[in-house]
Design a protein around this motif. Structure first.
Motif, PDB file in Angstrom:
ATOM      1  N   GLY A 162       2.911   1.953  -0.131  1.00 23.95           N
ATOM      2  CA  GLY A 162       2.850   2.496  -1.478  1.00 23.95           C
ATOM      3  C   GLY A 162       2.523   3.980  -1.485  1.00 23.95           C
ATOM      4  N   PHE A 163       3.239   4.730  -2.307  1.00 25.04           N
ATOM      5  CA  PHE A 163       3.046   6.181  -2.415  1.00 25.04           C
ATOM      6  C   PHE A 163       2.296   6.487  -3.704  1.00 25.04           C
ATOM      7  N   ALA A 164       1.109   7.117  -3.565  1.00 23.97           N
ATOM      8  CA  ALA A 164       0.295   7.506  -4.732  1.00 23.97           C
ATOM      9  C   ALA A 164       0.530   8.971  -5.032  1.00 23.97           C
ATOM     10  N   THR A 165       0.943   9.243  -6.265  1.00 25.17           N
ATOM     11  CA  THR A 165       1.169  10.633  -6.659  1.00 25.17           C
ATOM     12  C   THR A 165      -0.170  11.365  -6.785  1.00 25.17           C
ATOM     13  N   TYR A 180       8.724  11.863  -8.713  1.00 23.32           N
ATOM     14  CA  TYR A 180       8.306  10.917  -9.741  1.00 23.32           C
ATOM     15  C   TYR A 180       7.950  11.669 -11.022  1.00 23.32           C
ATOM     16  N   ALA A 181       8.286  11.068 -12.134  1.00 21.62           N
ATOM     17  CA  ALA A 181       8.064  11.711 -13.434  1.00 21.62           C
ATOM     18  C   ALA A 181       6.732  11.327 -14.049  1.00 21.62           C
ATOM     19  N   THR A 182       6.047  10.369 -13.486  1.00 19.27           N
ATOM     20  CA  THR A 182       4.733   9.959 -13.976  1.00 19.27           C
ATOM     21  C   THR A 182       3.811   9.766 -12.788  1.00 19.27           C
ATOM     22  N   ASN A 183       2.533   9.813 -13.078  1.00 18.68           N
ATOM     23  CA  ASN A 183       1.568   9.558 -12.015  1.00 18.68           C
ATOM     24  C   ASN A 183       1.410   8.068 -11.791  1.00 18.68           C
ATOM     25  N   GLY A 184       1.135   7.722 -10.551  1.00 18.89           N
ATOM     26  CA  GLY A 184       0.910   6.323 -10.222  1.00 18.89           C
ATOM     27  C   GLY A 184       1.136   6.081  -8.739  1.00 18.89           C
ATOM     28  N   THR A 185       1.084   4.802  -8.385  1.00 20.25           N
ATOM     29  CA  THR A 185       1.370   4.388  -7.009  1.00 20.25           C
ATOM     30  C   THR A 185       2.676   3.605  -7.015  1.00 20.25           C
ATOM     31  N   PHE A 186       3.624   4.022  -6.198  1.00 19.06           N
ATOM     32  CA  PHE A 186       4.974   3.443  -6.206  1.00 19.06           C
ATOM     33  C   PHE A 186       5.360   3.016  -4.787  1.00 19.06           C
ATOM     34  N   THR A 187       6.110   1.903  -4.727  1.00 19.88           N
ATOM     35  CA  THR A 187       6.600   1.387  -3.442  1.00 19.88           C
ATOM     36  C   THR A 187       8.108   1.552  -3.383  1.00 19.88           C
ATOM     37  N   ALA A 188       8.573   2.370  -2.460  1.00 18.63           N
ATOM     38  CA  ALA A 188      10.017   2.565  -2.253  1.00 18.63           C
ATOM     39  C   ALA A 188      10.519   1.564  -1.219  1.00 18.63           C
ATOM     40  N   SER A 189      11.705   1.043  -1.458  1.00 21.06           N
ATOM     41  CA  SER A 189      12.300   0.073  -0.529  1.00 21.06           C
ATOM     42  C   SER A 189      13.747   0.437  -0.244  1.00 21.06           C
ATOM     43  N   THR A 238       6.058  15.117   0.003  1.00 27.39           N
ATOM     44  CA  THR A 238       6.489  16.514   0.109  1.00 27.39           C
ATOM     45  C   THR A 238       5.966  17.339  -1.047  1.00 27.39           C
ATOM     46  N   GLY A 239       5.245  16.730  -1.957  1.00 26.20           N
ATOM     47  CA  GLY A 239       4.649  17.410  -3.100  1.00 26.20           C
ATOM     48  C   GLY A 239       3.717  16.442  -3.794  1.00 26.20           C
ATOM     49  N   ALA A 240       3.068  16.947  -4.856  1.00 25.09           N
ATOM     50  CA  ALA A 240       2.153  16.073  -5.577  1.00 25.09           C
ATOM     51  C   ALA A 240       2.872  14.873  -6.156  1.00 25.09           C
ATOM     52  N   CYS A 241       4.139  15.057  -6.553  1.00 23.68           N
ATOM     53  CA  CYS A 241       4.920  13.977  -7.163  1.00 23.68           C
ATOM     54  C   CYS A 241       6.240  13.756  -6.433  1.00 23.68           C
ATOM     55  N   ALA A 242       6.398  14.319  -5.277  1.00 25.28           N
ATOM     56  CA  ALA A 242       7.666  14.240  -4.539  1.00 25.28           C
ATOM     57  C   ALA A 242       7.455  13.557  -3.193  1.00 25.28           C
ATOM     58  N   VAL A 243       8.460  12.790  -2.789  1.00 25.98           N
ATOM     59  CA  VAL A 243       8.349  12.025  -1.563  1.00 25.98           C
ATOM     60  C   VAL A 243       9.676  12.090  -0.817  1.00 25.98           C
ATOM     61  N   ALA A 244       9.607  12.057   0.501  1.00 26.23           N
ATOM     62  CA  ALA A 244      10.804  11.963   1.356  1.00 26.23           C
ATOM     63  C   ALA A 244      10.758  10.614   2.069  1.00 26.23           C
ATOM     64  N   TRP A 279      13.317   3.425  -5.632  1.00 28.97           N
ATOM     65  CA  TRP A 279      12.105   4.243  -5.564  1.00 28.97           C
ATOM     66  C   TRP A 279      10.908   3.570  -6.216  1.00 28.97           C
ATOM     67  N   GLY A 280      11.115   2.432  -6.822  1.00 34.27           N
ATOM     68  CA  GLY A 280       9.996   1.652  -7.338  1.00 34.27           C
ATOM     69  C   GLY A 280       9.433   2.122  -8.661  1.00 34.27           C
ATOM     70  N   ASP A 281      10.110   3.068  -9.340  1.00 38.76           N
ATOM     71  CA  ASP A 281       9.600   3.570 -10.623  1.00 38.76           C
ATOM     72  C   ASP A 281      10.511   3.211 -11.779  1.00 38.76           C
ATOM     73  N   GLY A 282      11.448   2.311 -11.536  1.00 36.87           N
ATOM     74  CA  GLY A 282      12.365   1.916 -12.591  1.00 36.87           C
ATOM     75  C   GLY A 282      13.589   2.778 -12.706  1.00 36.87           C
ATOM     76  N   SER A 283      13.664   3.818 -11.927  1.00 41.29           N
ATOM     77  CA  SER A 283      14.859   4.654 -11.955  1.00 41.29           C
ATOM     78  C   SER A 283      15.997   3.941 -11.228  1.00 41.29           C
TER      79      SER A 283
END
Length: 496
Positions: free
Chosen positions: A366-369, A340-349, A292-298, A318-322
């Motif tokens: 995997g979601f890439a920012t 997401y607060a940092t750039n990268g590729t994250f896997t939400a489960s 939904t954005g450069a760093c946002a995901v639904a 969310w796969g980013d340690g949060s």
């Protein structure tokens, strides 16, 4: 010394010896014997004088003179509850060497005692006082109802009074259940028994558990009534022939025991039991994400559970340690959004847990920012009134780029493209001419001092136009990079 005896039987007289020897009611003087006679029957009583000294004269110790006789007179009977047809003889005379008989026909049932006492001796010439007993004779007479022959209506050899099936032949008197009726005439002689034992009913929640079984009865299975206790879950069917069926539609895990009873209405019941078990099934999960954005995901995760009565909770990682996000209660689909607060590729489960502890999970792709470019900066108006430039000038194209952490991104090489939209040059705001040297190539450069990317577009020899000069008209400039979430663009006019 002699004695007197009494006998009863058929009216025909017998010899004295025979009467004494065969008649159990022979009465000796000085004793009281009992004679039993049926009411209405004629009994012949024979009284005989018998020697006890072995004298073969057999009563002839009385003088053999013709007319000699021993006389006994009848005494009153006490008590007397018996009447006789014709009454009793007043006296008994025993002629020389003879006996005396008389008949009784009782007309009433009862008992009486009859005595005959010594009266006199006639013609005793030659007889001694000890040759006969002068004590007389007494006996008890009992009159009973005549024996009735017990009828045998079914002809099986067993009198009706003793027959457990008087109307149906049952010569062996078989009686399996020991009640008042024999098997031949008892439609319910046997108790029910288990025939086929029902197996346990097992399956998963959401399925239909089922089993069957049966009972048997030697009297016929149709005589049985089958039942389960009130409140037993499921559907129980008595098929009417001793067999049964049971089923249970499940919407949750469950277990228990069912007891089935067979009753024939008379005997002890028979019973059998079986267990049922519906096992819990973990939910299945299908997760996906949409940027939904450069760093946002639904995120959306649908799940299914055959245990429709189950309740659920869910957790989103969310796969980013949060910290994971909890959803309670959870219904399908489970949804959430995250920046997401940092750039990268994250896997939400997503993990879904039912109220019985069943766990199901799924991970989204995997979601890439992306990086976030700004709008094209001045001197080109990205919005509002279009900018107008003179042919021959250099037009600076500028953007800023930030990452998910908000910091400038400086390691990119965004490219610039230009497209002519038309020849219309009307309107617009005339911008100041820029004489900066044109950029060589299509890539923008990073300006550390301005923290932005810059591209100097020459209208005389535009690299975006294969080095040719640009003609008057309307143009669209676009900046693009694979790391951008969107590629910014702006329209401007070019005039002479």
């Amino acid at each position: 010394m002699g004695a007197l005896g009494l006998a009863s039987g058929i009216a025909a007289a017998a010899s004295a010896d025979d009467v004494v020897a065969t008649n159990p009611n022979f009465i000796t003087s000085g004793g009281v014997k009992t004679l039993t006679v049926e009411k209405g029957a004629t009994a012949s009583v024979v009284m005989d004088y018998k020697n006890t000294n072995g004298d073969i004269k057999n009563g002839c110790n009385i003088s053999q003179t013709p007319g000699s006789k021993l006389v006994l007179s009848a005494a009153a009977s006490t008590p007397s509850t018996v009447t006789f047809q014709g009454g009793l003889p007043a006296s008994l005379e025993f002629p020389n060497c003879g006996d005396k008989s008389f008949s009784l026909t009782p007309t009433a049932v009862g008992e009486t005692t009859i005595s005959f006492a010594f009266s006199s001796v006639v013609g005793t010439a030659g007889a001694g006082a000890g040759d006969f007993d002068v004590s007389g004779m007494t006996f008890k007479l009992i009159v009973v109802e005549p024996e009735q022959e017990d009828p045998d209506g079914d002809g099986d050899g067993v009198p009706d009074g003793d027959d457990n099936c008087p109307a149906v032949s049952n010569p062996g008197q078989e009686n399996a259940d020991g009640d008042a009726l024999g098997d031949a005439c008892d439609p319910n002689s046997f108790a029910p028994v288990v025939d086929v034992q029902a197996g346990d009913a097992t399956g998963d929640e959401g399925s239909t558990l089922a089993t069957t079984g049966s009972f048997a009865d030697a009297d016929g299975n149709a005589s049985l009534t089958l039942s389960v206790p009130s409140g037993t879950p499921g559907t129980f069917t008595d098929n009417g022939d001793g067999s049964f069926a049971w089923s249970l539609d499940t919407d949750d895990d469950t277990s228990g025991t069912v007891v089935v009873t067979a009753d024939d209405g008379e005997h002890a019941t028979a019973s059998q039991s079986f267990d049922y078990l519906a096992s819990n099934v973990a939910p299945t999960v299908d997760a996906s994400t949409v940027a939904t954005g450069a760093c946002a995901v639904a995120l959306s995760a649908s799940f299914a559970d055959p245990g429709t009565a189950d309740t659920h909770v869910a957790s989103i990682d969310w796969g980013d340690g949060s910290a994971a996000e909890g959803v309670d209660p959870a219904t399908t689909p489970v949804t959430g959004s995250h920046t997401y607060a940092t750039n990268g590729t994250f896997t939400a489960s997503v993990t879904v847990t039912d109220d019985d502890g069943g766990v199901g999970s799924d991970s989204a792709a995997g979601f890439a920012t992306k990086n976030t470019p700004s709008a094209i900066l001045q001197p080109i108006n990205a919005s509002g009134t279009q900018s107008t430039f003179k042919i021959g000038s250099t037009i600076p194209v500028k953007i800023r780029v930030t990452g998910c952490d908000g910091a400038p991104v400086s390691n990119l090489s965004p490219t610039v493209s230009l497209a002519k939209l038309g020849n219309d040059t009307s309107g617009g705001v005339l911008e100041e001419a820029v004489t900066a040297p044109a950029t060589n190539g299509l890539a923008m450069r990073w300006s550390a001092s301005d923290l932005q990317y810059i591209y100097n577009l020459s209208t005389k020899a535009a690299q975006t136009n294969q080095g040719a000069a640009l003609a008057a008209g309307e143009y669209r400039v676009r900046v693009s990079d694979p790391s951008f979430f969107t590629n910014p663009s702006a329209d401007f006019l070019l005039k002479k």
